[in-house]
Design a protein around this motif. Structure first.
Motif, PDB file in Angstrom:
ATOM      1  N   ASP A  69     -42.878 -88.819  25.501  1.00  0.00           N
ATOM      2  CA  ASP A  69     -42.552 -87.522  26.078  1.00  0.00           C
ATOM      3  C   ASP A  69     -41.097 -87.545  26.529  1.00  0.00           C
ATOM      4  O   ASP A  69     -40.385 -88.533  26.281  1.00  0.00           O
ATOM      5  N   PHE A  70     -40.654 -86.504  27.225  1.00  0.00           N
ATOM      6  CA  PHE A  70     -39.250 -86.436  27.615  1.00  0.00           C
ATOM      7  C   PHE A  70     -38.851 -87.554  28.581  1.00  0.00           C
ATOM      8  O   PHE A  70     -37.680 -87.890  28.685  1.00  0.00           O
ATOM      9  N   GLY A  71     -39.818 -88.151  29.271  1.00  0.00           N
ATOM     10  CA  GLY A  71     -39.523 -89.287  30.130  1.00  0.00           C
ATOM     11  C   GLY A  71     -39.068 -90.516  29.373  1.00  0.00           C
ATOM     12  O   GLY A  71     -38.480 -91.424  29.959  1.00  0.00           O
ATOM     13  N   ASN A  72     -39.338 -90.571  28.064  1.00  0.00           N
ATOM     14  CA  ASN A  72     -38.914 -91.687  27.224  1.00  0.00           C
ATOM     15  C   ASN A  72     -37.522 -91.500  26.631  1.00  0.00           C
ATOM     16  O   ASN A  72     -36.979 -92.414  26.015  1.00  0.00           O
ATOM     17  N   VAL A  73     -36.954 -90.316  26.785  1.00  0.00           N
ATOM     18  CA  VAL A  73     -35.673 -90.009  26.141  1.00  0.00           C
ATOM     19  C   VAL A  73     -34.535 -90.734  26.853  1.00  0.00           C
ATOM     20  O   VAL A  73     -34.370 -90.628  28.069  1.00  0.00           O
ATOM     21  N   LEU A 112     -23.401 -74.381  12.509  1.00  0.00           N
ATOM     22  CA  LEU A 112     -24.616 -75.191  12.500  1.00  0.00           C
ATOM     23  C   LEU A 112     -25.533 -74.701  11.378  1.00  0.00           C
ATOM     24  O   LEU A 112     -25.386 -73.575  10.900  1.00  0.00           O
ATOM     25  N   PRO A 113     -26.511 -75.527  10.954  1.00  0.00           N
ATOM     26  CA  PRO A 113     -27.425 -75.098   9.898  1.00  0.00           C
ATOM     27  C   PRO A 113     -28.084 -73.759  10.230  1.00  0.00           C
ATOM     28  O   PRO A 113     -28.455 -73.498  11.378  1.00  0.00           O
ATOM     29  N   LYS A 114     -28.220 -72.929   9.230  1.00  0.00           N
ATOM     30  CA  LYS A 114     -28.842 -71.606   9.344  1.00  0.00           C
ATOM     31  C   LYS A 114     -28.117 -70.713  10.360  1.00  0.00           C
ATOM     32  O   LYS A 114     -28.677 -69.755  10.854  1.00  0.00           O
ATOM     33  N   ASP A 115     -26.876 -71.067  10.675  1.00  0.00           N
ATOM     34  CA  ASP A 115     -26.048 -70.304  11.620  1.00  0.00           C
ATOM     35  C   ASP A 115     -26.695 -70.155  12.999  1.00  0.00           C
ATOM     36  O   ASP A 115     -26.503 -69.148  13.675  1.00  0.00           O
ATOM     37  N   VAL A 116     -27.438 -71.186  13.430  1.00  0.00           N
ATOM     38  CA  VAL A 116     -28.024 -71.165  14.760  1.00  0.00           C
ATOM     39  C   VAL A 116     -26.941 -71.394  15.810  1.00  0.00           C
ATOM     40  O   VAL A 116     -25.799 -71.745  15.485  1.00  0.00           O
ATOM     41  N   ASN A 117     -27.313 -71.232  17.062  1.00  0.00           N
ATOM     42  CA  ASN A 117     -26.368 -71.393  18.167  1.00  0.00           C
ATOM     43  C   ASN A 117     -26.438 -72.755  18.833  1.00  0.00           C
ATOM     44  O   ASN A 117     -25.495 -73.158  19.515  1.00  0.00           O
ATOM     45  N   VAL A 118     -27.557 -73.473  18.653  1.00  0.00           N
ATOM     46  CA  VAL A 118     -27.735 -74.772  19.317  1.00  0.00           C
ATOM     47  C   VAL A 118     -28.615 -75.680  18.458  1.00  0.00           C
ATOM     48  O   VAL A 118     -29.559 -75.227  17.816  1.00  0.00           O
ATOM     49  N   GLU A 119     -28.249 -76.956  18.434  1.00  0.00           N
ATOM     50  CA  GLU A 119     -29.030 -78.005  17.774  1.00  0.00           C
ATOM     51  C   GLU A 119     -29.023 -79.207  18.700  1.00  0.00           C
ATOM     52  O   GLU A 119     -27.982 -79.540  19.278  1.00  0.00           O
ATOM     53  N   ILE A 120     -30.183 -79.858  18.862  1.00  0.00           N
ATOM     54  CA  ILE A 120     -30.278 -80.998  19.761  1.00  0.00           C
ATOM     55  C   ILE A 120     -31.011 -82.137  19.053  1.00  0.00           C
ATOM     56  O   ILE A 120     -32.042 -81.920  18.415  1.00  0.00           O
ATOM     57  N   SER A 121     -30.462 -83.341  19.194  1.00  0.00           N
ATOM     58  CA  SER A 121     -31.130 -84.549  18.712  1.00  0.00           C
ATOM     59  C   SER A 121     -31.336 -85.477  19.908  1.00  0.00           C
ATOM     60  O   SER A 121     -30.744 -85.268  20.980  1.00  0.00           O
ATOM     61  N   CYS A 122     -32.181 -86.489  19.735  1.00  0.00           N
ATOM     62  CA  CYS A 122     -32.375 -87.432  20.842  1.00  0.00           C
ATOM     63  C   CYS A 122     -32.773 -88.810  20.336  1.00  0.00           C
ATOM     64  O   CYS A 122     -33.193 -88.970  19.187  1.00  0.00           O
ATOM     65  N   ILE A 123     -32.623 -89.760  21.242  1.00  0.00           N
ATOM     66  CA  ILE A 123     -33.075 -91.145  21.034  1.00  0.00           C
ATOM     67  C   ILE A 123     -33.999 -91.448  22.195  1.00  0.00           C
ATOM     68  O   ILE A 123     -33.662 -91.184  23.364  1.00  0.00           O
ATOM     69  N   ALA A 124     -35.175 -91.999  21.895  1.00  0.00           N
ATOM     70  CA  ALA A 124     -36.167 -92.314  22.922  1.00  0.00           C
ATOM     71  C   ALA A 124     -36.703 -93.722  22.672  1.00  0.00           C
ATOM     72  O   ALA A 124     -36.586 -94.255  21.576  1.00  0.00           O
ATOM     73  N   ALA A 125     -37.295 -94.314  23.703  1.00  0.00           N
ATOM     74  CA  ALA A 125     -37.869 -95.655  23.565  1.00  0.00           C
ATOM     75  C   ALA A 125     -39.115 -95.772  24.421  1.00  0.00           C
ATOM     76  O   ALA A 125     -39.234 -95.138  25.465  1.00  0.00           O
ATOM     77  N   LYS A 126     -40.030 -96.611  23.973  1.00  0.00           N
ATOM     78  CA  LYS A 126     -41.266 -96.870  24.728  1.00  0.00           C
ATOM     79  C   LYS A 126     -40.985 -97.864  25.814  1.00  0.00           C
ATOM     80  O   LYS A 126     -40.158 -98.705  25.738  1.00  0.00           O
TER      81      LYS A 126
END
Length: 126
Positions: A69-73, A112-126
């Motif tokens: 979940d977001f706590g792992n990000v 950005l792809p498809k002319d969107v306004n925001v794109e977000i990526s992340c790295i998470a770990a257990k």
């Protein structure tokens, strides 16, 4: 190095030759997500807040598929078309992290792809 491909049916399918995420040694690398609604296939772009919420929901679905979940990000990267929207994006994004938010950078880009306004990526770990 062995890695596992992670794909969630509750997030949009990739629009190119990449996976939603890959996991290696307990670290999850999530590809940049844009505001496609995975059920309808439509872009959610009626407001920057709704667009950001959909991006975060897509990230959440991929994290859940990997048992996280977001706590792992650990880190997020936010790409925006207009930094004037930063405050509104930041407020929406921040609502997904109750405490100890991850490291992050935010970068304005020309397109950005498809002319969107925001794109977000992340790295998470257990």
């Amino acid at each position: 190095m062995a890695h596992t491909i992670i794909n969630s049916p509750n997030a949009p399918a990739p629009i190119g030759p990449y996976s939603q995420a890959t996991m290696a040694n307990g670290v999850l690398y999530v590809s940049g997500q844009i505001a496609f609604d995975p059920q309808s296939g439509d872009l959610v772009n009626d407001s920057i807040e709704n667009e950001t919420h959909q991006v975060m929901k897509n990230l959440q679905a991929i994290l859940q598929e990997a048992g996280m979940d977001f706590g792992n990000v650990l880190k997020c990267t936010i790409f925006v078309k207009d930094l004037n929207n930063f405050g509104r994006i930041n407020e929406t994004y921040g609502s997904y992290f109750n405490s100890n938010p991850p490291a992050r950078e935010t970068v304005e880009v020309s397109r950005l792809p498809k002319d969107v306004n925001v794109e977000i990526s992340c790295i998470a770990a257990k």
